[in-house]
Design a protein around this motif. Structure first.
Motif, PDB file in Angstrom:
ATOM      1  N   SER A 199      13.805 -12.456  -5.645  1.00  9.72           N
ATOM      2  CA  SER A 199      12.734 -12.286  -4.677  1.00  9.72           C
ATOM      3  C   SER A 199      12.813 -10.908  -4.022  1.00  9.72           C
ATOM      4  O   SER A 199      13.751 -10.136  -4.237  1.00  9.72           O
ATOM      5  N   ILE A 200      11.820 -10.605  -3.156  1.00 10.63           N
ATOM      6  CA  ILE A 200      11.695  -9.288  -2.528  1.00 10.63           C
ATOM      7  C   ILE A 200      12.187  -9.348  -1.078  1.00 10.63           C
ATOM      8  O   ILE A 200      11.769 -10.224  -0.313  1.00 10.63           O
ATOM      9  N   GLY A 201      13.104  -8.431  -0.705  1.00  7.33           N
ATOM     10  CA  GLY A 201      13.430  -8.193   0.688  1.00  7.33           C
ATOM     11  C   GLY A 201      14.516  -9.047   1.289  1.00  7.33           C
ATOM     12  O   GLY A 201      14.962  -8.784   2.409  1.00  7.33           O
ATOM     13  N   TYR A 202      14.986 -10.087   0.612  1.00  9.20           N
ATOM     14  CA  TYR A 202      15.995 -10.961   1.192  1.00  9.20           C
ATOM     15  C   TYR A 202      17.371 -10.288   1.150  1.00  9.20           C
ATOM     16  O   TYR A 202      17.662  -9.467   0.277  1.00  9.20           O
TER      17      TYR A 202
ATOM     18  N   ASP B 194       0.835  -1.211   0.000  1.00  5.02           N
ATOM     19  CA  ASP B 194       0.000   0.000   0.000  1.00  5.02           C
ATOM     20  C   ASP B 194       0.869   1.260   0.000  1.00  5.02           C
ATOM     21  O   ASP B 194       0.601   2.228  -0.725  1.00  5.02           O
ATOM     22  N   ARG B 195       1.918   1.210   0.803  1.00  2.00           N
ATOM     23  CA  ARG B 195       2.805   2.380   0.885  1.00  2.00           C
ATOM     24  C   ARG B 195       3.508   2.617  -0.445  1.00  2.00           C
ATOM     25  O   ARG B 195       3.676   3.769  -0.888  1.00  2.00           O
ATOM     26  N   SER B 196       3.942   1.526  -1.107  1.00  2.00           N
ATOM     27  CA  SER B 196       4.622   1.650  -2.400  1.00  2.00           C
ATOM     28  C   SER B 196       3.697   2.269  -3.430  1.00  2.00           C
ATOM     29  O   SER B 196       4.097   3.123  -4.237  1.00  2.00           O
ATOM     30  N   VAL B 197       2.426   1.834  -3.428  1.00  2.00           N
ATOM     31  CA  VAL B 197       1.466   2.388  -4.383  1.00  2.00           C
ATOM     32  C   VAL B 197       1.210   3.863  -4.085  1.00  2.00           C
ATOM     33  O   VAL B 197       1.108   4.699  -5.002  1.00  2.00           O
TER      34      VAL B 197
ATOM     35  N   ALA C 184       7.015  -2.779 -12.260  1.00  2.00           N
ATOM     36  CA  ALA C 184       8.407  -3.087 -11.928  1.00  2.00           C
ATOM     37  C   ALA C 184       8.946  -2.095 -10.903  1.00  2.00           C
ATOM     38  O   ALA C 184       9.682  -2.460  -9.972  1.00  2.00           O
ATOM     39  N   GLU C 185       8.580  -0.821 -11.041  1.00  2.00           N
ATOM     40  CA  GLU C 185       9.018   0.201 -10.077  1.00  2.00           C
ATOM     41  C   GLU C 185       8.379  -0.060  -8.714  1.00  2.00           C
ATOM     42  O   GLU C 185       9.001   0.152  -7.671  1.00  2.00           O
ATOM     43  N   LEU C 186       7.115  -0.549  -8.704  1.00  2.00           N
ATOM     44  CA  LEU C 186       6.468  -0.899  -7.438  1.00  2.00           C
ATOM     45  C   LEU C 186       7.230  -2.017  -6.724  1.00  2.00           C
ATOM     46  O   LEU C 186       7.426  -1.978  -5.507  1.00  2.00           O
ATOM     47  N   LEU C 187       7.668  -3.049  -7.472  1.00  2.00           N
ATOM     48  CA  LEU C 187       8.414  -4.152  -6.864  1.00  2.00           C
ATOM     49  C   LEU C 187       9.741  -3.672  -6.318  1.00  2.00           C
ATOM     50  O   LEU C 187      10.190  -4.114  -5.248  1.00  2.00           O
ATOM     51  N   ARG C 188      10.402  -2.815  -7.040  1.00  2.00           N
ATOM     52  CA  ARG C 188      11.692  -2.306  -6.574  1.00  2.00           C
ATOM     53  C   ARG C 188      11.520  -1.486  -5.290  1.00  2.00           C
ATOM     54  O   ARG C 188      12.308  -1.595  -4.350  1.00  2.00           O
ATOM     55  N   GLU C 189      10.460  -0.650  -5.249  1.00  2.00           N
ATOM     56  CA  GLU C 189      10.194   0.140  -4.039  1.00  2.00           C
ATOM     57  C   GLU C 189       9.805  -0.781  -2.887  1.00  2.00           C
ATOM     58  O   GLU C 189      10.216  -0.573  -1.739  1.00  2.00           O
ATOM     59  N   LEU C 190       9.025  -1.834  -3.179  1.00  2.00           N
ATOM     60  CA  LEU C 190       8.646  -2.794  -2.143  1.00  2.00           C
ATOM     61  C   LEU C 190       9.875  -3.495  -1.581  1.00  2.00           C
ATOM     62  O   LEU C 190       9.973  -3.717  -0.371  1.00  2.00           O
ATOM     63  N   ASP C 191      10.825  -3.842  -2.437  1.00  2.00           N
ATOM     64  CA  ASP C 191      12.063  -4.480  -1.987  1.00  2.00           C
ATOM     65  C   ASP C 191      12.818  -3.553  -1.034  1.00  2.00           C
ATOM     66  O   ASP C 191      13.314  -3.977   0.013  1.00  2.00           O
ATOM     67  N   ARG C 192      12.888  -2.257  -1.401  1.00  2.00           N
ATOM     68  CA  ARG C 192      13.610  -1.306  -0.544  1.00  2.00           C
ATOM     69  C   ARG C 192      12.921  -1.160   0.804  1.00  2.00           C
ATOM     70  O   ARG C 192      13.558  -1.177   1.866  1.00  2.00           O
TER      71      ARG C 192
END
Length: 664
Positions: free
Chosen positions: A572-575, A493-496, A505-513
């Motif tokens: 993957s995200i966040g690892y 939600d925060r990324s969006v 793709a930018e949403l996934l990158r922001e979610l990873d960060r």
């Protein structure tokens, strides 16, 4: 002594053990002897097949070589082309006569193709063959062998045939005569009398061993029983020859025989072995290929006559007697050293049961029985001491156990209440199904956590004319997975909110960060390494576009009757191990009316099931998508539930399972 006596039970146990070991020994003997017999029988059959091959080749090769040499004779070739030239005929007849005397059967034949005249000589009558015996005609079925051979055979052929004109049944060496230009102008050769051929070549005269010669089509050309050979020699026109397949009892044996013939003809092996059932009897067979003549040599071995399991019975008898002696010896030792002292201990125990706590065994041995006797005496004293307060101790222990049980039940109830409440909280963050159905045409939602709550969740968010729909799989399951799913949902939600929904793709990158930052993945004090996998679609129905970006989760969709997969990135995200600067690829898909899209966590792909307990897998999932997408959307949930349940069977669920399918 009664049945409850240890001695009686020991004797019965010894007898039972001996019986079990004896049965096991007999079965092991049967298996071992069968393997030995099969191994020795196979080696014997292979050597016998090679021996028979050498015998047949040696018996036939000489006459075949002479027939080939005769066909290559210049005198014979010139005469066959000019049959009426008496001078050429004289030289050709003399040449043929010389060869006839060297043939095993002392016979020779020549056919002139231009006239169809058949010359035959066997050393009887006037000369060799001054005049033709008969003339071959195409309209005569008895002469069909010649015209078929001239049409289909290049050099030579061995043929078991009955000559109606000569009233002879032989194995004929039919060699094509060619002029120097290579044109077929006639035929010549010799033959071996069928009786001689079977007696001296096919009949091995060994008990339990039978030899059968076969042509390439499986027809029988040589066998100890002459019935089939004579029948085949007289077959004319559309009549059916008797083949080896007619002897075999089952389709499996026929298929194995055809495969063996193909394999030998192709030169893959020198000998093929197999078990065949002929006339209701099982034989070990070995077959070789007589390449020079195009026949197959089949040796049938009756193992009961050649190598019988009765040969090994003395070994079995010695083993049984040795086992009996060993068990009897052990029984006597156990009776003397164990059963007698135990009987004394038993009487002492009966005395204590009667209230005599002053009884003593009196055993003085230093072995385990002696130690048991001393322990028994100590026990008698302890029984006397503890008898008085035993009931009090039992009552106190029982009351303590009841209290512990009530506390444990209350703790379990509180834990389950907490988990059930956590389930309600987790479900509250999931998008409402009616909100999804308002933006999609068809929807199937299969959401099944492994442990009430879990790490899987599905996501929906309106974004102007577009909307986001996604499936995510967080690290872990149960309560830890639920915590991760709550965190991940908030971060999406925060990324969006910060990045919008224009570029998944930018949403996934922001979610990873954000995930790394929230879980302090860069801190050395934090030992956990958690994250998530996600497949995210940005759908814009008004523009008929779907943009997909994935991290560990693929997009499977159907279009035009075919099923396609857009793989998600393996990043993957966040690892901690994930690349911070990784750019997630996106895929743009033009939405068609017949297209259906599916996102699934790896819980369904890894679910064990089927006959071998393998994972459900991507290929099976793609087939499931292809099948249900062809059916009405109202049947999708039921079909998907049934497919997963049937495959899983009674195996436990490994992981959280989430499948989301929709059309636009």
């Amino acid at each position: 002594m009664t049945w409850h006596s240890l001695k009686i039970r020991f004797i019965a146990a010894i007898a039972f053990i001996y019986l079990c070991i004896g049965i096991a020994l007999y079965l092991a003997f049967q298996v071992a002897s069968e393997r030995v017999i099969r191994h020795l029988g196979t080696q014997f059959a292979v050597k016998q097949a090679l021996l028979e091959k050498s015998r047949v080749n040696a018996s036939i090769q000489r006459d075949l070589s002479l027939s080939l040499m005769l066909a290559a004779s210049p005198f014979l070739q010139r005469w066959v082309e000019r049959e009426n030239d008496q001078t050429l005929k004289k030289f050709a007849i003399e040449e043929a006569e010389n060869y006839r005397r060297n043939f095993s059967d002392k016979s020779v034949f020549i056919v002139v193709d231009a006239s169809g005249r058949y010359y035959y000589g066997d050393g009887t009558g006037k000369g060799v063959f001054t005049e033709p015996r008969y003339t071959l005609r195409r309209d005569n079925q008895n002469d069909a062998w010649y015209f078929r051979t001239m049409r289909d055979v290049t050099d030579f052929e061995l043929n078991v045939d009955y000559d109606n004109h000569l009233d002879l049944t032989k194995v004929w060496f039919n060699v094509v005569i060619k002029n120097p230009a290579g044109k077929k102008i006639g035929m010549c050769g010799s033959g071996i009398d069928l009786t001689y051929f079977i007696r001296d070549i096919v009949d091995t005269k060994e008990e339990g061993i039978d030899t059968i010669l076969l042509a390439g089509d499986g027809s029988i050309t040589g066998q100890r029983d002459r019935t089939h050979v004579i029948h085949n020699s007289k077959v004319r026109g559309s009549q059916k020859k008797f083949t080896i397949y007619d002897l075999l009892s089952g389709e499996a044996d026929r298929a194995n025989m055809k495969e063996a013939i193909r394999s030998l003809a192709a030169g893959k092996r020198e000998v093929e072995t197999a078990f065949l059932t002929i006339g209701g009897k099982r034989y070990l067979s070995a077959m070789s290929y007589l390449k020079e003549i195009g026949w197959f040599n089949l040796v049938l071995l009756d193992l009961d006559n050649v190598i019988s399991s009765r040969t090994f019975f003395p070994i079995l008898l010695i083993s049984v007697m040795a086992l009996l002696t060993l068990i009897l010896g052990i029984g006597l030792l156990v009776h003397r050293m164990v059963l007698v002292p135990l009987s004394l201990l038993s009487r002492s125990a009966d005395a204590i049961a009667g209230g005599n706590f002053h009884i003593r065994t009196g055993l003085k041995s230093r072995d385990e029985i002696g130690a048991l006797s001393r322990s028994f005496d100590s026990m008698a004293e302890m029984v006397r001491v503890h008898t008085e307060n035993l009931e009090r101790l039992v009552f106190e222990r029982t009351r303590e156990l009841d209290r512990s049980h009530r506390e444990l039940a209350e703790s379990n109830r509180m834990i389950m209440d907490s988990i059930r409440y956590a389930e309600m909280i987790q479900k509250s963050i999931l998008p409402r199904e009616d909100a999804l159905r308002a933006r999609v045409r068809d929807l199937v939602l299969f959401y099944r956590p492994r442990d009430i709550v879990g790490g899987d969740f599905y996501y929906y968010r309106e974004c102007g004319e577009s909307f986001i729909i996604a499936v995510a799989d967080c690290t872990g399951h149960g309560v830890p997975g639920a915590f991760m799913s709550m965190t991940a949902k908030a971060l999406i939600d925060r990324s969006v909110d910060t990045r919008g929904c224009g570029d998944p793709a930018e949403l996934l990158r922001e979610l990873d960060r954000l995930m790394r930052e929230t879980l302090h993945q860069s801190s050395a004090d934090v030992t956990i390494d958690s994250g998530l996998e996600i497949g995210l679609c940005v759908c814009t129905p008004a523009r008929r576009l779907l943009v997909f970006a994935g991290a560990g989760i693929d997009l499977v969709y159907t279009a035009g009757g075919t099923t396609k997969t857009v793989p998600g990135s393996r990043q993957s995200i966040g690892y901690r191990r994930s690349d911070r600067d990784f750019v997630y690829p996106t895929t743009v898909i033009d939405i068609g009316d017949d297209m259906a899209f599916f996102l699934a966590s790896d819980g369904i792909l890894d679910q064990a099931g089927g006959a071998k307990g393998w994972g459900f897998g991507k290929i099976r999932f793609e087939k499931l998508v292809d099948r249900i997408s062809r059916r009405p959307s109202s049947e999708w949930p039921r079909e998907m539930e049934k497919e997963i349940a049937d495959y899983q069977g009674d195996r436990p669920q490994r992981d959280d399972i989430t499948v989301l399918g929709f059309t636009l």
